[in-house]
Design an enzyme around this catalytic site. Structure first.
Site, short mmCIF file in Angstrom:
data_model
loop_
_atom_site.label_atom_id
_atom_site.label_comp_id
_atom_site.label_asym_id
_atom_site.label_seq_id
_atom_site.Cartn_x
_atom_site.Cartn_y
_atom_site.Cartn_z
N CYS A 151 0.83 -1.20 0.00
CA CYS A 151 0.00 0.00 0.00
C CYS A 151 0.87 1.27 0.00
O CYS A 151 1.49 1.58 -1.01
CB CYS A 151 -0.98 -0.03 1.17
SG CYS A 151 -2.29 1.23 1.02
N HIS A 183 -3.75 -5.32 0.09
CA HIS A 183 -3.42 -5.61 1.49
C HIS A 183 -3.39 -7.11 1.77
O HIS A 183 -4.28 -7.64 2.45
CB HIS A 183 -4.44 -4.92 2.41
CG HIS A 183 -4.24 -3.45 2.53
ND1 HIS A 183 -3.40 -2.89 3.46
CD2 HIS A 183 -4.75 -2.44 1.80
CE1 HIS A 183 -3.40 -1.57 3.31
NE2 HIS A 183 -4.22 -1.27 2.32
N GLU A 202 -1.64 -8.63 3.84
CA GLU A 202 -1.40 -8.92 5.26
C GLU A 202 -2.70 -9.20 6.02
O GLU A 202 -2.70 -9.95 7.01
CB GLU A 202 -0.63 -7.76 5.91
CG GLU A 202 -1.43 -6.57 6.38
CD GLU A 202 -2.02 -5.69 5.28
OE1 GLU A 202 -2.89 -4.85 5.59
OE2 GLU A 202 -1.58 -5.82 4.12
#
Length: 259
Positions: free
Chosen positions: A112, A220, A222
């Site tokens: 990001c 994203h 994660e």
């Protein structure tokens, strides 16, 4: 062998009148549980850092997302109010770490804000409020939802055949959770575009001449790294690269006592 360690540059945050150096839990959790590595949070200062002293002690660099944006002055543009918020200490910490990690062949994963920092660090530029540009979708997070809804996997990106990410995820379409209002405008000369959204927005890059894993994604991975296949594969590949780097380092021998 002990677990290798990755550095994660912190954001500056203010809570109850105090200044904090902070990283969101989701990045630390993904590093531990999906990459299988430990993480050191690197405090953010505008000056006084020895970048090599930090990188000497770690085996990888994970550059996280953030609510703040890279300051436009760092890519030759003028800042206005809608470009913020800014975090100059984060910029001053992350960009030198990115450049030196690449120079030293230390594995790098940028997410990001991280992909935007990677692009700026290598000479590229960014576009703000991309949803206002003709033909560009609204990539911002939806309003009125909880965090799971905010990071829901809802967008299709196309991974280019023969790219670094294609070697991990396979080429073609994957579904991701991309939420942002800034994006790469001019791609840095040393970066290769790896994946794009259906509206043409750059969603992933790699460093062309890197001697180690050096990838940035706008989405994203994660957040769902333990349950979503593509997210897990990306973090697992980063973890493998970090372990390989750590294994190749010369062992540190304790100093011999003076007789």
């Amino acid at each position: 062998m002990t677990k290798p360690i990755v550095a994660i540059p912190a954001d500056i945050r203010n809570f109850d009148g105090a200044t904090w150096h902070a990283v969101q839990h989701q990045y630390l959790r993904a590093a531990l549980n999906a990459s299988g590595v430990m993480a050191f949070i690197i405090p953010a200062f505008e000056e006084g850092y020895d970048t090599d002293a930090i990188l000497d002690r770690v085996d990888g660099l994970l550059v996280s997302g953030s609510a703040s944006n890279v300051h436009p002055s760092l890519y030759g543009a003028e800042a206005n109010d809608k470009d913020g918020p800014f975090d100059p200490a984060r910029d001053a910490t992350s960009l030198p770490l990115i450049r030196r990690a690449i120079d030293r062949a230390i594995p790098l994963l940028a997410i990001c804000r991280g992909i935007q920092e990677l692009n700026v660090a290598l000479g590229g530029s960014l576009a703000s409020e991309i949803q206002e540009q003709p033909g560009i979708w609204d990539h911002r997070r939806p309003e009125g939802v909880d965090r799971d809804g905010m990071y829901a996997i809802r967008q299709t990106v196309h991974v280019k055949e023969g790219s670094c990410i294609a070697a991990i995820l396979g080429p073609g379409e994957i579904r991701v959770n991309s939420l942002h209002r800034q994006a790469i405008a001019r791609t840095a000369p040393r970066l290769q575009v790896e994946a794009i959204a259906e509206d043409g927005t750059v969603e992933a890059v790699s460093v062309i001449d890197a001697k180690a894993f050096a990838v940035g994604v706008q989405w994203h991975p994660e957040y769902w790294a333990e349950t979503d296949k593509s997210s897990n594969q990306l973090f697992a590949a980063f973890g493998d690269a970090v372990r390989s780097y750590a294994a190749a380092k010369l062992p540190i021998r304790p100093a011999q006592a003076i007789a």
